[in-house]
Design a protein around this motif. Structure first.
Motif, PDB file in Angstrom:
ATOM      1  N   ASP A  68      -4.908  -2.545   8.387  1.00 12.51           N
ATOM      2  CA  ASP A  68      -5.997  -3.518   8.547  1.00 12.51           C
ATOM      3  C   ASP A  68      -6.546  -3.458   9.969  1.00 12.51           C
ATOM      4  O   ASP A  68      -7.761  -3.500  10.183  1.00 12.51           O
ATOM      5  CB  ASP A  68      -5.502  -4.934   8.254  1.00 12.51           C
ATOM      6  CG  ASP A  68      -5.292  -5.197   6.769  1.00 12.51           C
ATOM      7  OD1 ASP A  68      -5.853  -4.439   5.941  1.00 12.51           O
ATOM      8  OD2 ASP A  68      -4.583  -6.158   6.426  1.00 12.51           O
ATOM      9  N   LEU A  72     -11.480  -8.227   3.309  1.00 10.81           N
ATOM     10  CA  LEU A  72     -10.288  -8.899   2.788  1.00 10.81           C
ATOM     11  C   LEU A  72     -10.665 -10.196   2.071  1.00 10.81           C
ATOM     12  O   LEU A  72     -10.059 -10.562   1.054  1.00 10.81           O
ATOM     13  CB  LEU A  72      -9.302  -9.177   3.924  1.00 10.81           C
ATOM     14  CG  LEU A  72      -8.697  -7.939   4.596  1.00 10.81           C
ATOM     15  CD1 LEU A  72      -7.804  -8.338   5.763  1.00 10.81           C
ATOM     16  CD2 LEU A  72      -7.918  -7.094   3.602  1.00 10.81           C
ATOM     17  N   SER A  84      -5.206  -3.084  -2.042  1.00  3.16           N
ATOM     18  CA  SER A  84      -4.718  -4.346  -2.595  1.00  3.16           C
ATOM     19  C   SER A  84      -3.690  -4.060  -3.670  1.00  3.16           C
ATOM     20  O   SER A  84      -3.797  -3.078  -4.402  1.00  3.16           O
ATOM     21  CB  SER A  84      -5.883  -5.150  -3.198  1.00  3.16           C
ATOM     22  OG  SER A  84      -5.433  -6.370  -3.752  1.00  3.16           O
ATOM     23  N   LEU A  96      -3.057 -11.814   0.977  1.00  9.15           N
ATOM     24  CA  LEU A  96      -4.311 -11.572   1.690  1.00  9.15           C
ATOM     25  C   LEU A  96      -4.560 -12.620   2.763  1.00  9.15           C
ATOM     26  O   LEU A  96      -5.122 -12.315   3.823  1.00  9.15           O
ATOM     27  CB  LEU A  96      -5.475 -11.526   0.695  1.00  9.15           C
ATOM     28  CG  LEU A  96      -5.525 -10.252  -0.153  1.00  9.15           C
ATOM     29  CD1 LEU A  96      -6.440 -10.435  -1.355  1.00  9.15           C
ATOM     30  CD2 LEU A  96      -5.985  -9.060   0.684  1.00  9.15           C
TER      31      LEU A  96
END
Length: 295
Positions: free
Chosen positions: A227, A243, A265, A282
């Motif tokens: 990320d 996200l 994911s 998340l």
């Protein structure tokens, strides 16, 4: 190639260390208890099946991922969307200092993408048709950056290394425990009795579950790093927006279990079930990115 060589050398070093521990501590203790086991032979077999299996899985990961998802590699872009996708992957790959990955699209309704491959300069980035339909250019760019970061960080090799090491430990330790139960508790003095085989099976199941939890913990940590990589390549706000869009995505992941750990994911879980999940919640990923706790 350097990363693969490091993978092999690290595995070899761990096996040698495990062998030294067995010879210095386990074998003398077993001899005092009247137990005789060829720990060196078991270690060799454990290495072949444990680390060898993980290495083969890594080597075939790109080919198998394309087959299992039906991903279509873009050899020549057929429309502006495909051209944008290829150009974006190329730009992020240049930023990351890696070779141009293969770029593919697979038919799935949900928003998802994955990266895999044995080498940083010969990897694969694939996105779902649902991602291209539901995400805007900024969000999709961040997801692509996330996947390229996985390749740059060598996450596929790292997870294969961890899995191989743990496989080896599970095979060896389950047999040591089996020998102890068979000889000390059941007092079997001839060969391997039922106590050995039953204990080995039970110990491999229990130790295998613990090993899976460890692998999934490492998998969750690499998601935070990827990320941050996506934020570095595309911009933090774009990564956060991507996200957030994933949070609103109602379609469950259709990626095969063997590929899901490499997706942007994955399936979520609560309580103890969360220990077996490859991806953090998340909300946690968004919070970590906002607070820049990783990197």
């Amino acid at each position: 190639m350097k990363r693969v060589s490091l993978f092999l050398l690290t595995n070899l070093g761990i096996v040698v260390l495990l062998g030294i521990m067995l010879n210095l501590f386990i074998e003398p203790w077993m001899a005092r208890e009247g137990m005789h086991m060829n720990t060196t032979g078991i270690l060799i077999l454990a290495t072949i099946f444990g680390m060898g299996g993980a290495f083969i899985s890594l080597a075939l990961s790109k080919t198998m991922a394309k087959r299992m998802t039906g991903a279509r590699v873009i050899d020549k872009p057929a429309n502006p969307t495909e051209q944008w996708l290829v150009d974006t992957v190329r730009r992020h790959a240049q930023q990351a200092g890696i070779g141009m990955p293969e770029v593919a699209i697979y038919d799935a309704p949900e928003i998802n993408a994955f990266a895999t491959g044995m080498k940083r300069d010969d990897a694969l980035v694939a996105v779902s048709a649902g991602l291209l339909r539901q995400m805007n250019a900024d969000e999709a760019e961040a997801v692509i950056g996330h996947e390229v970061a996985h390749i740059q960080n060598g996450d596929m090799v790292t997870l294969a290394l961890i899995q191989g090491v743990l496989n080896t430990f599970v095979i060896v330790l389950s047999r040591v425990v089996g020998m102890f139960v068979d000889k000390v508790i059941f007092k079997n003095e001839r060969g391997y009795g039922p106590g050995f085989w039953i204990t080995v099976i039970f110990a491999q199941i229990v130790l295998g579950i613990i090993a899976s939890m460890i692998v999934q913990w490492f998998s969750r940590q690499r998601e935070y790093r990827a990320d941050l990589g996506g934020a570095r390549f595309a911009g933090r706000e774009k990564m956060i927006a991507a996200l957030e869009k994933l949070k609103r995505n109602s379609e469950p992941s259709t990626l095969p279990e063997q590929v899901e750990a490499f997706g942007i994911s994955g399936r979520m879980g609560q309580g103890l079930k969360s220990l077996m999940m490859s991806h953090p919640p998340l909300d946690d990923r968004i919070a970590a990115l906002r607070e820049r706790r990783y990197g």
